[in-house]
Scaffold this motif. Sequence first.
Motif, short mmCIF file in Angstrom:
data_model
loop_
_atom_site.label_atom_id
_atom_site.label_comp_id
_atom_site.label_asym_id
_atom_site.label_seq_id
_atom_site.Cartn_x
_atom_site.Cartn_y
_atom_site.Cartn_z
N ALA A 1 37.48 38.72 33.16
CA ALA A 1 38.88 38.62 33.58
C ALA A 1 39.06 38.98 35.06
O ALA A 1 40.14 38.79 35.61
N LEU A 2 37.99 39.48 35.70
CA LEU A 2 38.06 39.82 37.12
C LEU A 2 37.85 38.57 37.96
O LEU A 2 37.09 37.67 37.59
N LYS A 3 38.51 38.53 39.10
CA LYS A 3 38.38 37.39 40.00
C LYS A 3 36.99 37.37 40.63
O LYS A 3 36.42 38.41 40.94
N ASN A 4 36.44 36.17 40.79
CA ASN A 4 35.15 35.94 41.46
C ASN A 4 33.94 36.39 40.65
O ASN A 4 32.82 36.40 41.17
N VAL A 5 34.14 36.81 39.39
CA VAL A 5 33.03 37.25 38.54
C VAL A 5 32.74 36.16 37.52
O VAL A 5 33.63 35.77 36.76
N GLY A 6 31.50 35.66 37.50
CA GLY A 6 31.16 34.52 36.66
C GLY A 6 30.51 34.91 35.35
O GLY A 6 29.94 36.00 35.20
#
Length: 253
Positions: free
Chosen positions: A119-124
């Motif tokens: 759900a964190l941005k930029n984490v794949g």
Amino acid sequence: MEINMKITVCIGSSCHLKGSREVAEKLFEDMSSFASYAFNKSHAAAYAMLSFRTAYLKAHYPREYFSALLTSVLGNADKIAEYIAEANRAGIRVLPPDINRSMLDFHVSDKDITFGLLALKNVGRQFVDRLILERIDRPFASFSDFIERMSENDLNRRMVESLIKAGAFDSLGVYRSRLLAGYEKLIDTLAERNRSNIAGQLDMFSLGATVDVSTTVEYPNIPEFSLKERLSLEKESSGMFFSGHPLDDYSAN
């Protein structure tokens, strides 16, 4: 208050200009008649069954229910915030992300729910899968330990920065301000070490089978961010506030 509005109503080939009240009543009668057969009973039965099961899960397994609900809206920060607020009203806390506890999705942790890393941005997804596999036998002992062990797994600066801002490394004992100021130098140092090892060079990091790189890391001696700054970073990286709320100082005691 009556709204003076004229609407042209056509029945067959005949059209008439009607007042708002007459038009509204005609439309309501048509809708009422239409509803008696337009909504398929099989749909109604399916919706009723789904509503019953959802209500049962929310009542008897609220943590599992909210975990699944939050996971279902990954990528939608507004919905996540809405459902977290609803969980809080039900007495269920959603804990901030943690590098050694968080999973890919939201999951139940005792009486709470832990924030999902995806759900964190930029984490794949692929990176989080590898992260979870890496920590199974040995949790990350420090921020530098994390960087060293994950450096070969598609680690990029935007991911690391997002994790720091969300507080995922808070449990490892270094201020977010110091991590943000020093993480790039640490990544560069490890990258240089890896290049030296590939070239067959011997340096201080390659002496012995294992060396804890954390002993060589010197973080800038700066104070931690203020609460307002931490909240801003959390909002930027996750769309949520974990350390509090900007309006807490103005709420009634």
